[in-house]
Design an enzyme around this catalytic site. Structure first.
Site, PDB file in Angstrom:
ATOM      1  N   GLU A  47     -34.596 -15.922 -46.670  1.00  0.00           N
ATOM      2  CA  GLU A  47     -35.678 -17.098 -47.972  1.00  0.00           C
ATOM      3  C   GLU A  47     -34.822 -17.439 -49.000  1.00  0.00           C
ATOM      4  O   GLU A  47     -34.679 -16.328 -49.656  1.00  0.00           O
ATOM      5  CB  GLU A  47     -36.639 -17.602 -47.781  1.00  0.00           C
ATOM      6  CG  GLU A  47     -37.741 -17.343 -46.603  1.00  0.00           C
ATOM      7  CD  GLU A  47     -39.173 -17.194 -47.133  1.00  0.00           C
ATOM      8  OE1 GLU A  47     -39.681 -17.908 -48.273  1.00  0.00           O
ATOM      9  OE2 GLU A  47     -40.112 -17.134 -46.138  1.00  0.00           O
ATOM     10  N   TYR A  97     -36.066 -16.615 -54.413  1.00  0.00           N
ATOM     11  CA  TYR A  97     -36.131 -18.253 -55.538  1.00  0.00           C
ATOM     12  C   TYR A  97     -36.114 -18.402 -56.793  1.00  0.00           C
ATOM     13  O   TYR A  97     -35.023 -19.255 -57.421  1.00  0.00           O
ATOM     14  CB  TYR A  97     -37.731 -18.822 -55.040  1.00  0.00           C
ATOM     15  CG  TYR A  97     -37.847 -18.900 -53.732  1.00  0.00           C
ATOM     16  CD1 TYR A  97     -37.359 -20.468 -53.401  1.00  0.00           C
ATOM     17  CD2 TYR A  97     -38.473 -17.875 -52.493  1.00  0.00           C
ATOM     18  CE1 TYR A  97     -37.578 -20.119 -51.792  1.00  0.00           C
ATOM     19  CE2 TYR A  97     -38.884 -17.863 -51.438  1.00  0.00           C
ATOM     20  CZ  TYR A  97     -38.469 -18.711 -51.100  1.00  0.00           C
ATOM     21  OH  TYR A  97     -38.699 -19.543 -49.551  1.00  0.00           O
ATOM     22  N   GLU A 157     -42.988 -10.712 -46.482  1.00  0.00           N
ATOM     23  CA  GLU A 157     -43.883 -10.607 -47.593  1.00  0.00           C
ATOM     24  C   GLU A 157     -45.292 -10.033 -47.173  1.00  0.00           C
ATOM     25  O   GLU A 157     -46.209 -10.586 -48.357  1.00  0.00           O
ATOM     26  CB  GLU A 157     -43.795 -12.137 -48.671  1.00  0.00           C
ATOM     27  CG  GLU A 157     -42.858 -12.632 -48.378  1.00  0.00           C
ATOM     28  CD  GLU A 157     -42.449 -14.264 -49.014  1.00  0.00           C
ATOM     29  OE1 GLU A 157     -43.625 -14.832 -49.028  1.00  0.00           O
ATOM     30  OE2 GLU A 157     -41.690 -14.522 -49.246  1.00  0.00           O
ATOM     31  N   HIS A 184     -46.020 -13.261 -40.128  1.00  0.00           N
ATOM     32  CA  HIS A 184     -45.532 -14.225 -40.935  1.00  0.00           C
ATOM     33  C   HIS A 184     -46.838 -14.709 -41.951  1.00  0.00           C
ATOM     34  O   HIS A 184     -46.649 -16.175 -41.548  1.00  0.00           O
ATOM     35  CB  HIS A 184     -45.103 -15.251 -40.827  1.00  0.00           C
ATOM     36  CG  HIS A 184     -44.403 -16.055 -41.561  1.00  0.00           C
ATOM     37  ND1 HIS A 184     -42.831 -15.836 -42.460  1.00  0.00           N
ATOM     38  CD2 HIS A 184     -44.717 -16.756 -42.860  1.00  0.00           C
ATOM     39  CE1 HIS A 184     -42.824 -16.492 -43.493  1.00  0.00           C
ATOM     40  NE2 HIS A 184     -43.367 -16.493 -44.000  1.00  0.00           N
ATOM     41  N   ARG A 191     -34.563 -18.863 -38.419  1.00  0.00           N
ATOM     42  CA  ARG A 191     -35.569 -17.370 -38.773  1.00  0.00           C
ATOM     43  C   ARG A 191     -36.628 -18.086 -38.327  1.00  0.00           C
ATOM     44  O   ARG A 191     -37.093 -19.209 -38.784  1.00  0.00           O
ATOM     45  CB  ARG A 191     -35.072 -16.747 -39.707  1.00  0.00           C
ATOM     46  CG  ARG A 191     -36.642 -15.826 -40.494  1.00  0.00           C
ATOM     47  CD  ARG A 191     -36.376 -15.289 -41.304  1.00  0.00           C
ATOM     48  NE  ARG A 191     -37.049 -14.560 -42.148  1.00  0.00           N
ATOM     49  CZ  ARG A 191     -38.306 -14.793 -42.808  1.00  0.00           C
ATOM     50  NH1 ARG A 191     -38.130 -15.289 -44.015  1.00  0.00           N
ATOM     51  NH2 ARG A 191     -39.526 -13.855 -42.803  1.00  0.00           N
ATOM     52  N   ASN A 194     -36.613 -12.459 -49.522  1.00  0.00           N
ATOM     53  CA  ASN A 194     -36.488 -13.670 -50.162  1.00  0.00           C
ATOM     54  C   ASN A 194     -36.411 -14.300 -51.819  1.00  0.00           C
ATOM     55  O   ASN A 194     -37.663 -13.193 -52.095  1.00  0.00           O
ATOM     56  CB  ASN A 194     -37.839 -14.299 -49.691  1.00  0.00           C
ATOM     57  CG  ASN A 194     -37.884 -13.870 -48.618  1.00  0.00           C
ATOM     58  OD1 ASN A 194     -37.506 -14.705 -47.366  1.00  0.00           O
ATOM     59  ND2 ASN A 194     -39.687 -14.368 -47.569  1.00  0.00           N
TER      60      ASN A 194
END
Ligand SMILES: *[C@@H]1O[C@H](CO)[C@@H](O)[C@H](O)[C@H]1NC(C)=O
Ligand SMILES: *[C@@H]1O[C@H](CO)[C@@H](O)[C@H](O)[C@H]1NC(C)=O
Ligand SMILES: *[C@@H]1O[C@H](CO)[C@@H](O)[C@H](O)[C@H]1NC(C)=O
Ligand SMILES: *[C@@H]1O[C@H](CO)[C@@H](O)[C@H](O)[C@H]1NC(C)=O
Length: 520
Positions: A412, A339, A195, A149, A104, A337
């Site tokens: 991600e 986390y 995002e 991005h 990616r 994504n």
């Protein structure tokens, strides 16, 4: 000439073979696990460097990091980053060593269009991405490509205020069209935005990202101008419509022939209600709506979430009939994504002091990594980053249920280690925590998949340590350590682990994860 022809022919045959064995060719019904993408993720500004060479134009992030901002904690920038622009061949060798089947990355908008649609195409920039995509495909690695991005041309900011203007939709469409036309014979996975649910609130509410606009109590930095209560929604609206324009162009002009897929990537924290009180449960729903469904609901259902409409009223821009029609083109996949996770507490019935989320236009909720002094998961030096692997399972299940099991990719997921100047190289490469983090998250992900979530790939953040936005170079996420003085890459233990994990997985197809499940 003959040699060139032969080379082209060879590449075409190779591409034919590659495409034949890729998930996109079999359309939506291919049995999921066999063709799972395992990869690593990156982005142009964080990796490439070469910020002003061979015709590249100034991006909003070049402008921001070169200004007098004190926002980047180590005062650094992405001028050199990890010099991927010059070292891409070496980095592709590292990808090959990991045996990933996909990578990616994002295209730097100003490398191919230095001034957006108001200037010439920069052919050396086009040439760079041609070489990059060809080199990846020669190693059997599918490029998974983001158009925006975070970085966009400063020219657009200067001319009409960037995402605050509907004109940005025309610029994004122009850029997307150029990329599909030029690279779409080889790129089969397109992401419009990475995002945007960070770009809008960080750029236009707290001001910690460019164009650093903010006002009043929501400002986290000194902004010259802005309206934190309003502008995030205007920027988001134009980004959503820019996405729709790009998808429209792809569907109309390219997709039938190129046979790729197009989607969007959002950051998704998992939210747990702080208590079983109805107010906290409603606050948790608001938190999801104001941070995530904000973008996906319009793209998939054609309208903003009802929680947002109720609270924001006329602050929320409206979609015209024509725009609604364009939005119907939707997307092919959702990139997530993931986390970390938070507890959520209501701020309508209970007074909250300060913090992210508490204002009315943010949704009136407060997030916290802990409840009664106990962290939701293992804590790290970062207050926003508590380790909660179940959150990835819950997120994927939530997205599956809300959006009718649209195909998903984990675009991600990774572990950031705060840099310590006293670390030896040995300390740096023995990254047991990262291995544990990824193992636990992939395992939790596999549970959601077993329960029917249509997840088609996992991209670890990241191949290399890199420029981590406001954290600069002070936090490291790479499978490979980068020495910023020499730019030398050194494999961490996690690189060996990921390689072995992928090899196990590929050999045993899905049974590797079945075995993992049996041991839990
Ligand atoms: C950033 O852009 C603004 C507006 O064009 C300009 O005034 C400023 O000089 C730029 N800053 C840098 C460091 O290039
Ligand atoms: C909420 O209720 C469920 C089921 O009764 C219970 O398992 C859970 O611990 C409760 N959560 C909180 C935060 O009190
Ligand atoms: C690094 O080591 C020095 C000397 O032992 C110490 O004073 C300093 O606090 C250490 N730095 C960090 C970030 O731990
Ligand atoms: C790969 O499989 C071997 C043999 O089953 C096992 O010992 C090893 O832990 C696995 N490695 C990973 C990273 O999953």
């Amino acid at each position: 000439m003959v040699r060139l022809l032969l080379k082209t022919l060879f590449l075409e045959i190779l591409l034919l073979l590659l495409h034949h064995s890729s998930a996109v060719d079999d359309d939506d019904l291919s049995p999921f696990p066999k063709k799972f993408l395992f990869g690593t993720a990156s982005s142009s500004y964080q990796y490439e460097g070469g910020y002003n060479i061979n015709g590249k134009g100034q991006s909003n992030w070049d402008n921001f990091t070169h200004g007098d901002t004190k926002i980047i904690v180590d005062g650094s920038n992405g001028d050199i980053a990890v010099d991927h622009y010059h070292r891409y061949q070496e980095d592709i060798d590292l990808l090959e060593a990991l045996k990933v089947n996909s990578y990616r990355l994002s295209i730097s908008w100003t490398r191919v269009l230095p001034k957006g649609r108001f200037g010439e195409i920069n052919w050396p920039g086009i040439d760079f991405y041609n070489k990059l995509f060809d080199a990846l495909l020669l190693k059997g690695i599918q490029p998974f490509v983001t158009l925006s991005h975070y970085d966009s041309p400063q020219e657009l900011e200067d001319r009409y205020g960037g995402w605050l203007s509907p004109q940005s939709q025309e610029d994004f469409a122009f850029y997307a069209d150029l990329c599909f036309k030029t690279f779409g014979d080889r790129v089969k996975y397109w992401v419009t935005f990475n995002e945007p649910n960070h770009v809008a609130p960080f750029g236009y509410r707290s001001g910690i990202y460019p164009p650093s606009r903010c006002s009043g109590s929501l400002a986290m930095v000194n902004c010259k101008e802005g309206d934190s209560e309003k502008e995030p929604f205007v920027a988001a609206h134009n980004i959503i419509l820019s996405h729709a324009s790009a998808v429209d162009i792809y569907r109309t002009k390219y997709q039938v022939e190129q046979r790729g897929k197009i989607g969007i990537v959002l950051s998704h924290e998992w939210y747990e209600p702080m208590s079983n009180a109805t107010a906290d449960k409603l606050a948790t729903e608001r938190a999801r709506s104001f941070t995530f469904n904000w973008f996906l609901d319009p793209i998939i259902f054609g309208k903003y979430p009802k929680e947002m409409e109720e609270v924001l009223g006329s602050i929320l821009p409206k979609f015209s009939t024509c725009e609604k029609k364009k939005l119907k083109k939707g997307l092919d996949f959702i990139g997530i994504n993931y986390y970390t996770s938070f507890y959520v507490q209501d701020c309508i019935y209970t007074k909250c002091d300060s913090g992210f989320g508490i204002s009315r236009t943010e949704g009136s909720y407060m997030i916290s990594g802990e409840k009664n002094g106990v962290s939701i998961g293992e804590s790290t030096p970062y207050s926003w980053f508590n380790i909660y692997p179940q959150g990835i399972e819950k997120t994927v299940t939530y997205v599956k249920d809300r959006y009718n099991n649209t195909p998903m990719f984990i675009t991600e997921n990774g572990y950031g280690q705060q840099d310590d100047p006293n670390f030896t190289l040995e300390d740096q490469v023995n990254d047991f925590k990262r291995i544990q983090y990824m193992e636990n998250h992939i395992e939790a992900l596999s549970i959601a998949i077993r329960k029917g979530a249509d997840v088609r790939g996992y991209f670890a953040w990241s191949l290399l340590d890199n420029f981590e936005w406001i954290y600069g170079y002070t936090v490291r996420y790479g499978f490979y350590h980068v020495d910023y003085a020499t730019l030398k890459r050194t494999a961490r233990l996690s690189a060996t682990w990921y390689k072995q994990f992928i090899a196990n997985y590929t050999e045993t197809k899905f049974t590797g994860i079945d075995n993992m499940l049996q041991t839990t």
